[in-house]
Write a protein that holds these residues in place. Structure first.
Motif, PDB file in Angstrom:
ATOM      1  N   PHE A 195       0.836  -1.280  -0.087  1.00 37.55           N
ATOM      2  CA  PHE A 195       0.007   0.053   0.182  1.00 37.55           C
ATOM      3  C   PHE A 195       1.058   1.200   0.130  1.00 37.55           C
ATOM      4  O   PHE A 195       0.425   2.305  -0.349  1.00 37.55           O
ATOM      5  CB  PHE A 195      -0.897  -0.045   1.256  1.00 37.55           C
ATOM      6  CG  PHE A 195      -2.055  -1.175   1.163  1.00 37.55           C
ATOM      7  CD1 PHE A 195      -3.042  -1.021   0.529  1.00 37.55           C
ATOM      8  CD2 PHE A 195      -1.903  -2.038   2.168  1.00 37.55           C
ATOM      9  CE1 PHE A 195      -3.868  -2.003   0.192  1.00 37.55           C
ATOM     10  CE2 PHE A 195      -2.488  -3.225   1.932  1.00 37.55           C
ATOM     11  CZ  PHE A 195      -3.858  -3.272   1.171  1.00 37.55           C
ATOM     12  N   VAL A 196       2.052   1.398   0.496  1.00 36.27           N
ATOM     13  CA  VAL A 196       2.881   2.581   0.502  1.00 36.27           C
ATOM     14  C   VAL A 196       3.398   2.754  -0.857  1.00 36.27           C
ATOM     15  O   VAL A 196       3.536   3.888  -1.205  1.00 36.27           O
ATOM     16  CB  VAL A 196       4.286   2.138   1.475  1.00 36.27           C
ATOM     17  CG1 VAL A 196       5.009   3.248   1.536  1.00 36.27           C
ATOM     18  CG2 VAL A 196       3.648   1.836   2.929  1.00 36.27           C
ATOM     19  N   HIS A 197       3.679   1.617  -1.735  1.00 38.46           N
ATOM     20  CA  HIS A 197       4.145   1.669  -3.086  1.00 38.46           C
ATOM     21  C   HIS A 197       2.946   1.717  -3.960  1.00 38.46           C
ATOM     22  O   HIS A 197       3.253   1.361  -5.010  1.00 38.46           O
ATOM     23  CB  HIS A 197       5.241   0.825  -3.274  1.00 38.46           C
ATOM     24  CG  HIS A 197       6.390   1.045  -2.316  1.00 38.46           C
ATOM     25  ND1 HIS A 197       7.384   2.184  -2.489  1.00 38.46           N
ATOM     26  CD2 HIS A 197       6.910   0.237  -1.554  1.00 38.46           C
ATOM     27  CE1 HIS A 197       8.260   2.069  -1.680  1.00 38.46           C
ATOM     28  NE2 HIS A 197       8.002   0.903  -0.914  1.00 38.46           N
ATOM     29  N   ALA A 198       2.066   1.812  -3.562  1.00 36.31           N
ATOM     30  CA  ALA A 198       0.696   1.481  -4.548  1.00 36.31           C
ATOM     31  C   ALA A 198       0.690   2.924  -5.243  1.00 36.31           C
ATOM     32  O   ALA A 198       1.238   3.996  -5.286  1.00 36.31           O
ATOM     33  CB  ALA A 198      -0.565   1.483  -3.637  1.00 36.31           C
ATOM     34  N   ALA A 199      -0.390   2.674  -6.270  1.00 37.33           N
ATOM     35  CA  ALA A 199      -0.336   4.001  -7.436  1.00 37.33           C
ATOM     36  C   ALA A 199      -1.225   5.048  -6.701  1.00 37.33           C
ATOM     37  O   ALA A 199      -1.794   4.815  -5.710  1.00 37.33           O
ATOM     38  CB  ALA A 199      -1.137   3.344  -8.397  1.00 37.33           C
ATOM     39  N   LEU A 200      -0.960   5.899  -7.421  1.00 41.16           N
ATOM     40  CA  LEU A 200      -1.538   7.365  -6.884  1.00 41.16           C
ATOM     41  C   LEU A 200      -3.440   7.084  -6.848  1.00 41.16           C
ATOM     42  O   LEU A 200      -3.712   7.639  -5.567  1.00 41.16           O
ATOM     43  CB  LEU A 200      -1.213   8.567  -7.867  1.00 41.16           C
ATOM     44  CG  LEU A 200      -1.925   9.745  -7.231  1.00 41.16           C
ATOM     45  CD1 LEU A 200      -1.451  10.234  -5.860  1.00 41.16           C
ATOM     46  CD2 LEU A 200      -1.564  11.080  -8.107  1.00 41.16           C
ATOM     47  N   PRO A 201      -4.028   6.694  -7.818  1.00 41.35           N
ATOM     48  CA  PRO A 201      -5.208   6.672  -7.636  1.00 41.35           C
ATOM     49  C   PRO A 201      -5.870   5.830  -6.169  1.00 41.35           C
ATOM     50  O   PRO A 201      -6.810   6.063  -5.827  1.00 41.35           O
ATOM     51  CB  PRO A 201      -5.712   5.870  -8.937  1.00 41.35           C
ATOM     52  CG  PRO A 201      -4.663   6.182  -9.822  1.00 41.35           C
ATOM     53  CD  PRO A 201      -3.448   6.273  -9.179  1.00 41.35           C
ATOM     54  N   LEU A 202      -4.916   4.685  -6.199  1.00 42.70           N
ATOM     55  CA  LEU A 202      -5.337   3.896  -5.000  1.00 42.70           C
ATOM     56  C   LEU A 202      -5.071   4.790  -3.616  1.00 42.70           C
ATOM     57  O   LEU A 202      -6.170   4.524  -2.566  1.00 42.70           O
ATOM     58  CB  LEU A 202      -4.554   2.625  -5.076  1.00 42.70           C
ATOM     59  CG  LEU A 202      -4.713   1.541  -3.541  1.00 42.70           C
ATOM     60  CD1 LEU A 202      -6.236   1.123  -3.544  1.00 42.70           C
ATOM     61  CD2 LEU A 202      -3.981   0.449  -3.988  1.00 42.70           C
ATOM     62  N   LYS A 203      -4.050   5.527  -3.621  1.00 46.07           N
ATOM     63  CA  LYS A 203      -3.854   6.421  -2.365  1.00 46.07           C
ATOM     64  C   LYS A 203      -5.069   7.428  -2.267  1.00 46.07           C
ATOM     65  O   LYS A 203      -5.506   7.655  -1.047  1.00 46.07           O
ATOM     66  CB  LYS A 203      -2.530   7.160  -2.494  1.00 46.07           C
ATOM     67  CG  LYS A 203      -1.251   5.993  -2.639  1.00 46.07           C
ATOM     68  CD  LYS A 203      -0.037   6.945  -2.584  1.00 46.07           C
ATOM     69  CE  LYS A 203       1.232   5.839  -2.506  1.00 46.07           C
ATOM     70  NZ  LYS A 203       2.492   6.431  -2.697  1.00 46.07           N
ATOM     71  N   ILE A 204      -5.623   8.012  -3.214  1.00 47.30           N
ATOM     72  CA  ILE A 204      -6.576   9.006  -3.339  1.00 47.30           C
ATOM     73  C   ILE A 204      -7.875   8.341  -2.895  1.00 47.30           C
ATOM     74  O   ILE A 204      -8.494   8.845  -1.933  1.00 47.30           O
ATOM     75  CB  ILE A 204      -6.793   9.471  -4.649  1.00 47.30           C
ATOM     76  CG1 ILE A 204      -5.454  10.390  -5.011  1.00 47.30           C
ATOM     77  CG2 ILE A 204      -7.861  10.379  -4.610  1.00 47.30           C
ATOM     78  CD1 ILE A 204      -5.583  11.073  -6.540  1.00 47.30           C
ATOM     79  N   LEU A 205      -7.858   7.039  -3.252  1.00 50.03           N
ATOM     80  CA  LEU A 205      -9.259   6.365  -2.759  1.00 50.03           C
ATOM     81  C   LEU A 205      -9.018   5.911  -1.313  1.00 50.03           C
ATOM     82  O   LEU A 205     -10.162   6.115  -0.541  1.00 50.03           O
ATOM     83  CB  LEU A 205      -9.155   4.862  -3.458  1.00 50.03           C
ATOM     84  CG  LEU A 205     -10.474   4.111  -3.281  1.00 50.03           C
ATOM     85  CD1 LEU A 205     -11.979   4.908  -3.596  1.00 50.03           C
ATOM     86  CD2 LEU A 205     -10.629   2.875  -4.152  1.00 50.03           C
TER      87      LEU A 205
END
Length: 312
Positions: free
Chosen positions: A247-257
């Motif tokens: 989750f730390v290195h996840a893509a930006l859309p997933l972090k926004i979600l």
């Protein structure tokens, strides 16, 4: 020989042209014949319906009937104004509900006691020792606390309690009305009712809660720093790096979600906190109204006046 051969060819061409013209003329007349035959023997009636709709005589009769009804309506209205009733008018067939706006009305406050219990439109029976209120000249009582709680939670159900005959909210809870109950609440009622509940639709209360939450966070910041440092440096957390590291290195859309989900959870928790505090403030307002609203009629005063009349 040449003329003998040309004559049969010319005759044959003329005969073909005649046959073609006959076939075309019969094809133009065939739909009308089919419609006539079908209409006689009960077949298709589509053309008959369209013909009846476009019939000028039928349209003329409908227009004349409509004009006759309009003339009779105007004539009946004009005669009704002069006092001659020849039939129902527009006022007779109109629904009177909603035509007259609810009127402002004064109030009477009573005390529900064991000797003189009062009914309640909201809870059937008012509690002993509580105040009930009703429009002047009626016996349709409601508990003062129930009325105030109902106008705060669902104000659309207040006036239908009296069949929308009286403007209860405008008469009893408006600063511009001479019958307002808020003129007796004092400065405590002003702070609770006007500032915390009415100002900006509850924005003042929401702002106070926001400041309180931020103050608590700032005051507990040293404790939060110690707890967060212990958690971030613990071996148990880093032993499970392969579980939460993705989750730390996840893509930006997933972090926004994930951020949206955290924001929605925080907003829902803040809304629940606001609901609890608002209910407490409404209950405080009910107690202030219960204490400050004067009793206009009581059984004790009536009995004393009767005794004085007997002595006189």
């Amino acid at each position: 020989m040449i003329r003998r051969q040309r004559i049969p060819y010319l005759f044959f061409i003329a005969l073909c042209c005649t046959c073609i013209l006959c076939v075309q003329s019969s094809s133009f007349q065939r739909p009308a014949l089919n419609n006539k035959v079908n209409s006689v023997r009960g077949g298709s009636s589509i053309s008959a319906v369209t013909a009846s709709r476009d019939d000028p005589i039928r349209i003329y009769r409908l227009e004349q009937q409509h004009l006759l009804q309009l003339r009779s309506t105007f004539l009946s209205e004009a005669l009704a104004v002069r006092g001659i009733n020849i039939g129902p008018t527009l006022t007779d067939v109109a629904t009177p509900e909603g035509a007259k706006p609810p009127k402002e009305v004064d109030w009477d406050c009573h005390m529900s006691t064991k000797d003189d219990p009062k009914s309640c439109l909201y809870s059937f029976d008012a509690e002993i020792g509580t105040k009930v209120i009703c429009p002047v000249g009626t016996d349709q009582y409601i508990s003062l606390k129930s009325l105030n709680r109902l106008r705060r939670t669902d104000p659309t159900k207040v006036e239908p309690m009296w069949h929308s005959q009286y403007a209860i909210l405008k008469s009893w809870f408006s600063d511009e009305s001479p019958y307002s109950l808020l003129q007796y609440v004092g400065w405590k009622g002003f702070v609770v009712s006007t500032l915390m509940l009415d100002l900006g639709g509850g924005m003042f209360l929401r702002g106070i809660l926001t400041l309180m939450v931020l103050s608590v966070i700032l005051l507990s910041m040293p404790l939060l720093e110690v707890v967060s440092s212990r958690v971030l440096t613990s071996s148990i957390l880093w032993a499970k790096w392969f579980s939460w590291g993705r989750f730390v290195h996840a893509a930006l859309p997933l972090k926004i979600l994930i951020g949206q989900m955290v924001w929605k959870f925080s907003a829902a928790a803040f809304g629940q906190l606001e609901g609890v505090v608002r209910d407490y403030v409404i209950e405080l307002e009910c107690n202030i109204l219960e204490e400050s609203t004067p009793v206009t009629t009581s059984t004790d005063s009536n009995s004393l006046s009767d005794n004085n009349d007997e002595e006189d």
